[in-house]
Design a protein around this motif. Structure first.
Motif: not given
Lengths: 92, 92
Positions: A44, A48-49, B43-51, B85, B92
């Motif tokens: 996953i 964050m947020g 609306g997404i926030g932050c996606l770290m190390g995700s697909p 963020l 982040c």
């Protein structure tokens, strides 16, 4: 409550009991909450947020301290959260 | 390339041109890459190390420097990435 955010003198004083894992979260509930708006898990990454991490704020209102899994990392009580990511309750 | 990671002396020396926005990413391509594995958006926030943030690594191989949107924040050249963020190219 997140161990780093628990009210002092509250349940945080019971330090001997093995710490409960923080709430699960994310797609398929496969992640764990690392902070009020941080949800991480293998496959996953860390969200964050994002909508999937929104319910991690509820952990703030549980009286017993919890700690996210993973080895300690970083300088401020961070925990290994996903491939190459070290998170504390407020950042990764 | 991410302006903080561009090879020195490469295109990074052309500092006058307005910086290109980094690649888009995430669900519906509504986010922007903030770093090789960081994708953020309203609306997404932050996606770290995700697909969804995996393809942000491709930005490393583009010669012209890019900069994520948002106001400057934090201490290491961070940019406001989503509600509350602040991200630089690695955290982040």
């Amino acid at each position: 409550c997140y161990i780093s955010n628990c009210p002092i003198g509250g349940k945080r004083s019971i330090m001997d009991a093995p710490l409960r894992k923080c709430m699960s979260c994310g797609p398929g509930d496969r992640g764990r909450c690392y902070g009020p708006s941080i949800c991480c898990g293998e496959g996953i990454g860390c969200l964050m947020g994002s909508p999937e991490s929104a319910h991690c704020v509820e952990e703030n209102y549980l009286l017993t301290p919890c700690q996210a899994g993973g080895r300690a990392c970083g300088s401020e009580g961070g925990r290994c959260a996903a491939a190459g990511l070290c998170c504390d309750a407020g950042s990764c």
